[in-house]
Every structure is written in C-alpha cells, then in structure tokens.
Design a protein around this motif. Structure first.
Motif, mmCIF file in Angstrom:
data_model
loop_
_atom_site.group_PDB
_atom_site.id
_atom_site.type_symbol
_atom_site.label_atom_id
_atom_site.label_comp_id
_atom_site.label_asym_id
_atom_site.label_seq_id
_atom_site.Cartn_x
_atom_site.Cartn_y
_atom_site.Cartn_z
ATOM 1 N N THR A 23 -41.867 -4.453 -27.408
ATOM 2 C CA THR A 23 -41.608 -3.402 -26.418
ATOM 3 C C THR A 23 -42.814 -2.466 -26.308
ATOM 4 O O THR A 23 -43.242 -2.091 -25.200
ATOM 5 C CB THR A 23 -40.360 -2.604 -26.819
ATOM 6 N N LYS A 24 -43.359 -2.078 -27.427
ATOM 7 C CA LYS A 24 -44.522 -1.177 -27.445
ATOM 8 C C LYS A 24 -45.715 -1.818 -26.757
ATOM 9 O O LYS A 24 -46.428 -1.192 -25.979
ATOM 10 C CB LYS A 24 -44.858 -0.839 -28.895
ATOM 11 N N ARG A 25 -45.916 -3.102 -27.029
ATOM 12 C CA ARG A 25 -47.050 -3.820 -26.421
ATOM 13 C C ARG A 25 -46.886 -3.887 -24.915
ATOM 14 O O ARG A 25 -47.833 -3.646 -24.141
ATOM 15 C CB ARG A 25 -47.120 -5.217 -27.025
ATOM 16 N N LEU A 31 -47.863 -8.242 -34.119
ATOM 17 C CA LEU A 31 -46.802 -9.016 -33.481
ATOM 18 C C LEU A 31 -47.075 -10.506 -33.596
ATOM 19 O O LEU A 31 -46.193 -11.291 -33.957
ATOM 20 C CB LEU A 31 -46.680 -8.607 -32.009
ATOM 21 N N PHE A 32 -48.333 -10.895 -33.289
ATOM 22 C CA PHE A 32 -48.678 -12.311 -33.358
ATOM 23 C C PHE A 32 -48.618 -12.825 -34.811
ATOM 24 O O PHE A 32 -48.225 -13.964 -35.060
ATOM 25 C CB PHE A 32 -50.061 -12.544 -32.768
ATOM 26 N N ALA A 33 -48.985 -11.986 -35.780
ATOM 27 C CA ALA A 33 -48.936 -12.392 -37.195
ATOM 28 C C ALA A 33 -47.498 -12.626 -37.649
ATOM 29 O O ALA A 33 -47.208 -13.592 -38.365
ATOM 30 C CB ALA A 33 -49.600 -11.319 -38.054
ATOM 31 N N ILE A 34 -46.590 -11.754 -37.237
ATOM 32 C CA ILE A 34 -45.178 -11.911 -37.605
ATOM 33 C C ILE A 34 -44.616 -13.184 -36.998
ATOM 34 O O ILE A 34 -43.924 -13.980 -37.674
ATOM 35 C CB ILE A 34 -44.355 -10.680 -37.168
ATOM 36 N N ALA A 87 -54.864 0.846 -30.473
ATOM 37 C CA ALA A 87 -53.463 0.748 -30.879
ATOM 38 C C ALA A 87 -52.812 -0.476 -30.246
ATOM 39 O O ALA A 87 -51.998 -1.148 -30.868
ATOM 40 C CB ALA A 87 -52.713 2.015 -30.478
ATOM 41 N N LEU A 88 -53.173 -0.752 -28.952
ATOM 42 C CA LEU A 88 -52.650 -1.950 -28.304
ATOM 43 C C LEU A 88 -53.115 -3.203 -29.042
ATOM 44 O O LEU A 88 -52.338 -4.118 -29.304
ATOM 45 C CB LEU A 88 -53.105 -1.988 -26.848
ATOM 46 N N GLU A 89 -54.374 -3.230 -29.411
ATOM 47 C CA GLU A 89 -54.917 -4.383 -30.123
ATOM 48 C C GLU A 89 -54.228 -4.556 -31.484
ATOM 49 O O GLU A 89 -53.864 -5.679 -31.882
ATOM 50 C CB GLU A 89 -56.422 -4.215 -30.312
ATOM 51 N N ALA A 90 -53.992 -3.448 -32.183
ATOM 52 C CA ALA A 90 -53.350 -3.528 -33.499
ATOM 53 C C ALA A 90 -51.907 -4.014 -33.371
ATOM 54 O O ALA A 90 -51.420 -4.826 -34.178
ATOM 55 C CB ALA A 90 -53.387 -2.163 -34.166
#
Length: 550
Positions: A212-214, A304-307, A296-299
């Motif tokens: 959602t944040k992304r 998200l991708f790691a999870i 922050a978007l990149e982080a």
C-alpha cells in the motif's frame, strides 16, 4: 462342562441326543460302531478341521448342537465379550453342514464365524489321543503349561509389564534417533534459513502494508505536479485568491458611491474567499502529504520484494513467514538439544532393560523350580503306569527375550535307561505315549478345570494292571474336571461314573449308529463283553462285577 450333544444326520447317525454328567464318562463299543463319529461331530460344532464329508447319505444337511454350562468366571465369557455376544448360564453352539459342503454356525442364536467357534473351543474342550496335536504334544504350549503348573501367573504378569516398558523405551529412543538423523541431514539448510529469516524479520501484515505504501508513493510521484499547478492558480499573488482579494478591495472603495448596489457582490466575494481559503488549505495539505523521499520508495520496494522472494523460496504465504521461522528455530533447537535428549532416553532404556532382566531372571529361576516339581510328580505317576524305567524331563533352554521371558520349555522323555531323551511324540511308542500324556495331564491339573477333557482310546496297547492304573488316573482327574473317555479297556470303563454303549445297526438297508446310556445291570454285561467277546459267560459277568466293585 459339556451338558448335552444333539446330532442329526451326520455320517451314520440319523438322530442322537446325549446328556453328559460331571466326573468320568465312558463311551464303549465294538470297533467301527461310531465312537469316533461322536468325536468328529463334537469337533465339527467346535469348529475343528476334520472330515470334509459329514452329512449322512440321503440327507440335505447335518446338524450338531452342543450345550455347555457356563459358570460366572469361565474364560469363554471373555471370548464372547470380544465377539459381542451375550453370555448366560449356558452356552449353546449350533452348526449346520449342507450336502453341498456349506457350513453355518450359531452361538446362542447369533450367527458366528468358524474362528469364533475355535476360540471358544480352546476354552471349552481339550482332546487327547495318540495323535494329539492340540495340547500336550505341541512344544509351543509347554512353557504355558509349566507356568500354570508352577502358579507363575503373578511373575509372568510382572514380566509382561517390564517387557512393555522396555519396548516403549526402545521405541522412544529409536524414534528420537531417527528424528535427530533427519535433522542432521538438513542442519546446513536450517541454520542458513533461520539466519536469513532472522535478518529480514518479516512481520504479519507487513507485506500488505508495504504494498500500500509503495503504491501511494508511486501515485504521488505522478499527480504532485498537477496539484502544485492548481495550488499556484488558487493561491495569493497571481492566483485566484490574490485576484479576488484585489477585486474585493476595489469594490469596497467604490461601495460608498454605488448606493448599496455593491453590497451583495461584496458579501458574495467574502463568502467565496472563505471557501477558496479552505480549498487552498486542502490542496496544501495534500501537497505536504505527497511529499516523500525517493529513497523511502526504493527502500519500501526492496523490502517488499525481499519478503515476497523469501515466501516463494520456502513455499509459504508472506504472512506465514514468521510462523515458518518459529518452526525452523524449534527444529534447530531440537537438533542442538538432541545429544542431551538421546542420553536421557538411553539411560531410560538401560533402566527398563535392567528391570526386565531382573524379572526375567526371577521367572527363569521359578520355572526351574517348577520343572523340578513337575519332573518329580511325573516320576510318581509313571511307575503305576508301568513306565518306571522311563525318565521324563522338563527342559529349559535360553530363547530370544520376549513378553513371556527368555526361556524355551520342552517336555522330553527317555523310555529306557541310557537312551537319549527326545520329544514325546518322537520317542514314545503308541501305548507309551498314551500313558505319558495321561500322567502329564494328571500332574498338570490344578483345582477345578474349566475344560472338558476328552481322551480318545488313550489306553490303547495296555491291559491288566496297567489299564487299571490308567482308569484310576482318569477317575482321579475327573474329580477336578469333566472327563470323557473313548475306550476298549474294561478296566478303564469300570472306573467311570457314567457309561454309554455305542452300537451300529442296519435298518431298512441303512447302517446307523446309536448310543445307549447303561444302568448298573447293563454295565455288567457291557464290561463282560469287553472281557470275553461276543459270548458273555457267567465268569465274565463275575469278573465285570469285580472290576466295578473296584
């Protein structure tokens, strides 16, 4: 106790009803009269395997009904309970054999299988004869017979408990060793996976929150420029708010000379300025909310991708990664604690084995003591049966440990001094074997037996004083159990409390067998016939009376 036997259309019996009594019951008659047919019929209703063709020629089916008294503590009740059958004071067995060979059985009017009949027969009847393979001649049952003779049931129960505990401890150790071996095979994976999960530390619901944040930051990047233009168009200075403020000042200055005509427009502008201010404030709040750090978007995207990648790797949902990590940590803890747990389990098994060894050694000693008593009792029984030169021995040898100990028991005999000992049925001749079995049965009898004991021509090959000794032993045995004996010996028949004569007759071209209960007078004639043959003399009757007088 066998109370009655009703036989219909079996072999050469058309209809026969027998009522047996406690004590020693003797069945006598000429060879071929049908005595063995009675035993075949009893074996049939008890589920024993015997002759294939039993139905009388010309009959559509044969039927046997056996009625047994069933005391409250009779072991047959346990068999009935297991089979789901009700038990009263009597047990009625009924079995039918059609001419086509189909067999059907009932117990107390409930249909049952042959297996149930055979299980009941083990608790009801014991057959002994020169070809006995159900009882004393079977070495597999000798240990149980010795334990019963020695009254070793309490020691045996304690040993079975110790064996169960030993087996349970061994199973627990084996399962723990298997689990540890499986864990060791995946130790490298476990340690790497736990480290990876601990480093990421995913939380329940985090994947949805990051998504959602992304999405919000990606959307803000696209619309922020348009919102900024709108803010410039609405705001002070060159925007709508500044130009409306200028217009309001101009109208206020001209209002005095307009004779009230500008009052309404001026009021409307004031209201519009208030609404416009709220709109500007809302736009400014939106611009502030959409203001984000690109880093922050990149982080957020990276986490998200790691999870999601870790969830795909382990084949679980992202929200289940925490529980999956807990499971891996538990397996790793079990691996780390495995050596200590195995030590405890090995110690428990050692204690269980020591307890079993103690109980087994005590039971072995008790069996040796019981064997000495049995051998001595047999020596006392063999002499009157003219087997005083024979030696009976209860052999106890080591065997594989089990719930009943680590002893193998076998009854052996040597019929002559210096001759090698061997199994009963291998060493003894037919006549000797009969007497050995009788002596052994007398020694093994303890108290009231729940079994009906049947001896089929066990006195064959003996006569005179030896046959008299056989009769006396059977009479003694009948004090603790119902005994049925099929015999050709007048000395044995004379010892019976109840006597039946089996006869064969021809009626309308058919050979039939009948059984007649004998009163005192008829017994004299039957025993006289057994002594002298077809011609019964006064001397034979006198000898018969002497035998009956004992």
């Amino acid at each position: 106790m066998l109370r009655s036997l009703d036989i219909r259309d079996m072999l050469i019996i058309d209809r026969l009803e027998l009522t047996f009594r406690p004590g020693l019951n003797a069945l006598t008659g000429e060879t071929g009269a049908g005595k063995s047919i009675l035993l075949d019929s009893l074996g049939f209703v008890l589920g024993w395997r015997g002759r294939a063709e039993l139905v009388r020629a010309g009959a559509t089916q044969g039927e046997v009904v056996a009625v047994f008294d069933l005391p409250a503590d009779h072991p047959a009740r346990a068999v009935l309970d297991e089979a789901g059958l009700q038990a009263g004071d009597e047990l009625i067995l009924r079995r039918v054999n059609t001419a086509e060979g189909r067999k059907t059985a009932w117990v107390n009017d409930r249909r049952v299988s042959g297996e149930v009949l055979r299980a009941l027969s083990d608790c009801l009847v014991e057959l002994h004869g020169q070809q006995d393979d159900r009882g004393l001649l079977n070495p597999r049952g000798h240990r149980a017979l010795l334990d019963d003779f020695g009254g070793l049931a309490p020691q045996l129960a304690a040993l079975r408990t110790a064996w169960t505990a030993r087996a349970r401890a061994a199973k627990a150790l084996a399962e723990a060793e298997d689990r540890l071996a499986a864990l060791k095979s995946e130790e490298e994976f476990l340690r790497h996976a736990v480290a990876e999960l601990d480093a990421l530390d995913p939380q329940p619901g985090e994947e949805a929150e990051l998504d959602t944040k992304r999405r919000r930051m990606q959307a803000a990047e696209r619309i922020r420029e348009d919102i900024a233009r709108a803010h410039a168009a609405l705001g002070p200075g060159e925007g709508a708010e500044g130009r409306m403020g200028d217009a309001l000042r101009w109208l206020d200055g001209a209002a005095d000379g307009a004779d009230g005509r500008l009052d309404a427009p001026i009021a409307a502008l004031n209201r519009a300025l208030v609404e416009l201010g709220e709109a500007v404030q809302g736009v400014e709040d939106c611009i502030e909310a959409l203001d984000f750090d690109p880093a922050a978007l990149e982080a957020a995207e990276e986490r998200l991708f790691a999870i999601r990648a870790l969830a795909r790797k382990h084949g679980v949902l992202p929200d289940d990664l925490g529980g999956f990590a807990d499971d891996l940590r538990a397996r790793l803890s079990a691996l780390d604690a495995g050596a200590h747990d195995l030590a405890d389990l090995r110690a428990a098994l050692a204690r269980a084995e020591a307890a079993y060894d103690t109980q087994a050694a005590a039971l072995t000693a008790a069996r040796h003591a019981a064997a000495e008593r049995l051998d001595a009792a047999m020596a006392g029984e063999l002499a009157p049966l003219k087997l005083d030169r024979a030696a009976f021995a209860t052999g106890i040898t080591p065997a594989e440990p089990g719930p009943e100990g680590r002893d193998a028991v076998a009854f052996t005999v040597a019929t002559n001094p210096g001759a090698p000992a061997g199994p009963l049925n291998k060493i003894a001749s037919g006549g000797e074997l009969s007497r050995f079995l009788l002596a052994l049965k007398v020694c093994l009898a303890r108290g009231a037996s729940p079994l009906t004991l049947i001896f089929d021509e066990i006195d064959r090959g003996v006569g005179g004083a030896t046959a008299d000794a056989v009769g006396r032993r059977l009479a003694d045995l009948s004090h603790s159990a119902q005994v049925l004996v099929v015999t050709h010996s007048p000395q044995v028949a004379a010892r019976a409390a109840h006597h039946w004569r089996v006869e064969k007759r021809v009626a309308d071209g058919a050979t039939l067998s009948s059984v007649t209960p004998l009163d005192d007078g008829a017994r004299v004639d039957e025993i006289a016939r057994m002594l002298s043959g077809d011609t019964i003399t006064d001397e034979a009757r006198a000898a018969a009376r002497a035998l009956l007088a004992g």
